[in-house]
Design a protein around this motif. Structure first.
Motif, PDB file in Angstrom:
ATOM      1  N   SER A  13       0.747  -1.153  -0.028  1.00  0.00           N
ATOM      2  CA  SER A  13      -0.054   0.157  -0.009  1.00  0.00           C
ATOM      3  C   SER A  13       0.992   1.449   0.122  1.00  0.00           C
ATOM      4  CB  SER A  13      -0.893  -0.113   1.327  1.00  0.00           C
ATOM      5  OG  SER A  13      -1.530   1.232   1.177  1.00  0.00           O
ATOM      6  N   ASP A  14       0.285   2.282  -0.627  1.00  0.00           N
ATOM      7  CA  ASP A  14       0.893   3.636  -0.524  1.00  0.00           C
ATOM      8  C   ASP A  14       0.109   4.418   0.430  1.00  0.00           C
ATOM      9  OD1 ASP A  14       2.626   3.238  -2.645  1.00  0.00           O
ATOM     10  OD2 ASP A  14       1.248   3.677  -4.078  1.00  0.00           O
ATOM     11  N   ASN A  15      -0.764   3.627   1.179  1.00  0.00           N
ATOM     12  CA  ASN A  15      -1.505   4.583   1.987  1.00  0.00           C
ATOM     13  C   ASN A  15      -1.759   3.946   3.562  1.00  0.00           C
ATOM     14  OD1 ASN A  15      -3.545   6.520   2.813  1.00  0.00           O
ATOM     15  ND2 ASN A  15      -5.233   5.067   2.268  1.00  0.00           N
ATOM     16  N   THR A  16      -0.573   3.693   3.927  1.00  0.00           N
ATOM     17  CA  THR A  16      -0.622   3.093   5.223  1.00  0.00           C
ATOM     18  C   THR A  16      -0.780   4.440   6.297  1.00  0.00           C
ATOM     19  OG1 THR A  16       1.904   3.175   5.588  1.00  0.00           O
ATOM     20  CG2 THR A  16       0.699   0.950   4.718  1.00  0.00           C
ATOM     21  N   LYS A  17      -1.189   3.757   7.460  1.00  0.00           N
ATOM     22  CA  LYS A  17      -1.184   4.983   8.561  1.00  0.00           C
ATOM     23  C   LYS A  17      -0.541   4.261   9.614  1.00  0.00           C
ATOM     24  CE  LYS A  17      -5.435   6.498   7.132  1.00  0.00           C
ATOM     25  NZ  LYS A  17      -7.085   6.724   7.501  1.00  0.00           N
ATOM     26  N   ILE A  18       0.335   5.283  10.343  1.00  0.00           N
ATOM     27  CA  ILE A  18       1.568   4.562  11.328  1.00  0.00           C
ATOM     28  C   ILE A  18       0.745   4.971  12.721  1.00  0.00           C
ATOM     29  CG2 ILE A  18       3.762   4.746  12.463  1.00  0.00           C
ATOM     30  CD1 ILE A  18       4.667   5.572   9.553  1.00  0.00           C
ATOM     31  N   VAL A  19       0.467   4.169  13.745  1.00  0.00           N
ATOM     32  CA  VAL A  19       0.129   4.400  14.954  1.00  0.00           C
ATOM     33  C   VAL A  19       0.954   3.545  16.039  1.00  0.00           C
ATOM     34  CG1 VAL A  19      -1.738   3.971  16.571  1.00  0.00           C
ATOM     35  CG2 VAL A  19      -2.136   4.806  14.318  1.00  0.00           C
ATOM     36  N   PRO A  45      -7.086  -0.412  25.560  1.00  0.00           N
ATOM     37  CA  PRO A  45      -7.592   0.604  26.421  1.00  0.00           C
ATOM     38  C   PRO A  45      -7.974   1.885  25.479  1.00  0.00           C
ATOM     39  CG  PRO A  45      -5.505   0.122  27.449  1.00  0.00           C
ATOM     40  CD  PRO A  45      -5.621  -0.695  26.056  1.00  0.00           C
ATOM     41  N   TRP A  46      -7.260   2.196  24.348  1.00  0.00           N
ATOM     42  CA  TRP A  46      -7.787   3.624  23.653  1.00  0.00           C
ATOM     43  C   TRP A  46      -8.451   3.110  22.246  1.00  0.00           C
ATOM     44  CZ3 TRP A  46      -5.726   5.945  19.295  1.00  0.00           C
ATOM     45  CH2 TRP A  46      -4.452   5.294  18.811  1.00  0.00           C
ATOM     46  N   LYS A  47      -7.909   1.977  21.668  1.00  0.00           N
ATOM     47  CA  LYS A  47      -8.318   1.795  20.312  1.00  0.00           C
ATOM     48  C   LYS A  47      -9.743   0.898  20.268  1.00  0.00           C
ATOM     49  CE  LYS A  47      -4.181   0.299  18.966  1.00  0.00           C
ATOM     50  NZ  LYS A  47      -2.904   0.363  19.584  1.00  0.00           N
ATOM     51  N   GLY A  48      -9.804   0.115  21.253  1.00  0.00           N
ATOM     52  CA  GLY A  48     -11.191  -0.873  21.281  1.00  0.00           C
ATOM     53  C   GLY A  48     -10.522  -2.231  20.971  1.00  0.00           C
ATOM     54  N   SER A  73     -12.429   2.616  18.384  1.00  0.00           N
ATOM     55  CA  SER A  73     -13.208   3.828  19.145  1.00  0.00           C
ATOM     56  C   SER A  73     -12.768   5.087  18.464  1.00  0.00           C
ATOM     57  CB  SER A  73     -12.057   4.009  20.596  1.00  0.00           C
ATOM     58  OG  SER A  73     -10.832   4.445  20.285  1.00  0.00           O
ATOM     59  N   LEU A  74     -13.490   6.227  18.894  1.00  0.00           N
ATOM     60  CA  LEU A  74     -13.493   7.357  18.580  1.00  0.00           C
ATOM     61  C   LEU A  74     -12.394   7.889  17.929  1.00  0.00           C
ATOM     62  CD1 LEU A  74     -15.321   9.502  17.225  1.00  0.00           C
ATOM     63  CD2 LEU A  74     -15.179  10.725  19.374  1.00  0.00           C
ATOM     64  N   ALA A  75     -11.257   7.653  18.949  1.00  0.00           N
ATOM     65  CA  ALA A  75      -9.956   8.335  18.908  1.00  0.00           C
ATOM     66  C   ALA A  75      -9.233   7.382  17.892  1.00  0.00           C
ATOM     67  CB  ALA A  75      -9.102   8.135  20.283  1.00  0.00           C
TER      68      ALA A  75
END
Length: 93
Positions: A13-19, A45-48, A73-75
């Motif tokens: 992918s050219d569209n990864t997101k880093i967390v 706890p914060w991602k669900g 989660s919303l975050a």
């Protein structure tokens, strides 16, 4: 970005997101023939609630080697249904 296991590209992918130092790949950019649903779930706890995939290449199986948040989660909404890897799967440019 590419995710590689057993000398096979399983996602690209050219569209990864880093967390948290993990590249999350859009669900549309994984090669679904290598992924099998797992019954494993964990909770961040914060991602669900996370769901998992086994990764299967040839006769080899890497259990629970990919995870995603089907209802983040919303975050964590930006990574909802994006897939991340561990357990020896190499993520590289």
């Amino acid at each position: 970005m590419k995710a590689i296991w057993n000398n096979t590209v399983i996602a690209e992918s050219d569209n990864t997101k880093i967390v948290e130092n993990n590249h999350y790949f859009p669900m549309d950019d994984i090669r679904k023939e290598y992924f099998k649903a797992s019954n494993t779930h964990t909770r961040c706890p914060w991602k669900g609630k996370a769901s998992y995939f086994h990764v299967e290449v040839g006769k080899e199986k890497n259990e629970d080697a990919a995870w995603f948040y089907p209802s983040a989660s919303l975050a964590a909404k930006p990574i909802e249904n994006y897939v991340a890897f561990w357990k020896g799967i190499e993520v590289t440019e």
